[in-house]
Design an enzyme around this catalytic site. Structure first.
Site, PDB file in Angstrom:
ATOM      1  N   CYS A  79      61.391  69.481  -5.319  1.00 59.94           N
ATOM      2  CA  CYS A  79      62.694  70.018  -5.715  1.00 59.94           C
ATOM      3  C   CYS A  79      62.511  71.323  -6.490  1.00 59.94           C
ATOM      4  CB  CYS A  79      63.472  68.962  -6.502  1.00 59.94           C
ATOM      5  SG  CYS A  79      65.249  69.317  -6.629  1.00 59.94           S
ATOM      6  N   HIS A 203      62.809  63.910  -3.581  1.00 61.71           N
ATOM      7  CA  HIS A 203      62.091  63.271  -4.680  1.00 61.71           C
ATOM      8  C   HIS A 203      61.397  61.976  -4.246  1.00 61.71           C
ATOM      9  CE1 HIS A 203      63.792  65.630  -8.115  1.00 61.71           C
ATOM     10  NE2 HIS A 203      64.775  65.841  -7.261  1.00 61.71           N
ATOM     11  N   GLU A 205      59.066  60.522  -5.716  1.00 56.53           N
ATOM     12  CA  GLU A 205      58.735  59.759  -6.929  1.00 56.53           C
ATOM     13  C   GLU A 205      59.861  58.825  -7.357  1.00 56.53           C
ATOM     14  OE1 GLU A 205      60.931  63.338  -8.549  1.00 56.53           O
ATOM     15  OE2 GLU A 205      59.629  62.860  -6.841  1.00 56.53           O
TER      16      GLU A 205
END
Length: 255
Positions: A79, A203, A205
């Protein structure tokens, strides 16, 4: 064991560190230039890119970050991290956006619109499945996300996605600010690799799918910067993660 740094100025650095821990790797929070030379690789997380740039300037990090990228060590930007790694960014705030650079692409800072236009979608990732196993798709979490408008010839496209209905018109401009054209393609690039640089507009994560983090760790072996001789991920540990249809790939795991 390999030392993986996570730039910890602002944003989702805790989530990256948790994701690394789930696959047996200890991430190191990085806030100062003097921490970079001891790292084997670096993750630049998502967050608010303007705030991150101000903090990076305050700590005089940009020269050291550019040196780190130029040294050929693996770097992954998610991002806002993607924005920092791009050679050119458009759609930035007045005065522009300071960049690290190194990735031959043009990125639009807020391609998909404002925070309320954040979304999740399934992305086709055949290369990721080939390298790391599992499903040929992954969950993409896009939070006020950027997107890649153009890439150079040396950049490998790893994933793209349809442009959602209602996405604001994007005008691609020259360096002098002269209007050139409106972005009119029905798909846009959201993940790329160029040599030692990996970049995703979404994302990973924030999901339980650890394959992107594994892929990033594998990049260090491929680049021959330093062999992860002590990092052994057994087949049994991969199987234990369970790529069954019943496993939820879209739920974050915080540790």
């Amino acid at each position: 064991m390999a030392v993986v740094g996570v730039l910890a100025l602002q944003g989702s650095y805790n989530e990256h560190i948790s994701a690394l821990r789930r696959i047996g790797v200890n991430g190191v929070e990085v806030r100062k230039p003097e921490q970079l030379p001891g790292l084997d690789s670096l993750i630049i997380p998502g967050g608010e890119s303007t705030t991150m740039a101000k903090l990076a300037n305050y700590h005089n990090l940009f020269p050291a970050l550019r040196e780190f990228v130029g040294a050929g060590k693996p770097v992954w930007g998610t991002c806002a991290g993607l924005i920092f790694l791009a050679n050119k960014a458009v759609g930035t705030k007045s005065g522009g956006q300071e960049l690290i650079g190194g990735l031959d692409c043009t990125v639009h800072r807020n391609f998909f619109g404002s925070q309320v236009r954040s979304f999740e979608t399934e992305l086709s990732v055949p290369m990721l499945a080939e390298k790391e196993g599992g499903s040929p798709t992954c969950r993409g979490v896009f939070i006020r996300a950027p997107a890649i408008l153009e890439v150079g010839s040396d950049v490998e496209i790893l994933a793209d996605c349809p442009v959602p209905a209602g996405t604001p018109d994007i005008t691609i401009t020259s360096g002098e600010g002269v209007k050139e054209e409106v972005y009119s393609k029905d798909r846009v690039i959201v993940a790329v690799r160029q040599g030692n640089i990996l970049a995703t507009a979404f994302h990973p994560e924030l999901t339980s799918d650890s394959r992107w983090h594994r892929f990033f760790l594998d990049m260090d072996k491929e680049s021959h910067v330093k062999t992860f001789s002590t990092l052994s991920l057994s087949t049994s540990s991969r199987d234990a993660e369970g790529w069954s249809k019943s496993r939820p790939h879209d739920l974050p795991i915080f540790e």
